[in-house]
Write a protein that holds these residues in place. Structure first.
Motif: not given
Length: 72
Positions: A44-47, A32-34, A68-70
């Motif tokens: 923003l979460v990225a996989i 996760i970044t801010y 939003f992460c789920v």
């Protein structure tokens, strides 16, 4: 001189040490970044797939609610 770790903090082992990533979908990671904007913060979460370096999915949110992460 570098910083010294706090002895009270738990040091977790690196579980992928010695693991060779040889195929897609073998190892995924997330972060996760801010991002600061004129209207405030966006999260923003990225996989990521470690083998291909491909972004498997990402989501953006204006709050740090876990939904939003789920969703990603």
């Amino acid at each position: 001189m570098g910083s010294l770790p706090n002895k009270a903090h738990v040091k977790y082992p690196y579980l992928l040490e010695g693991v060779e990533v040889t195929r897609p979908d073998q190892v995924w990671s997330t972060d996760i970044t801010y991002v600061q904007t004129d209207r405030g913060w966006v999260y923003l979460v990225a996989i990521l797939d470690w083998y291909s370096r491909y972004v498997v999915d990402w989501q953006v949110s204006t709050s740090l609610d876990s939904g939003f992460c789920v969703a990603a």
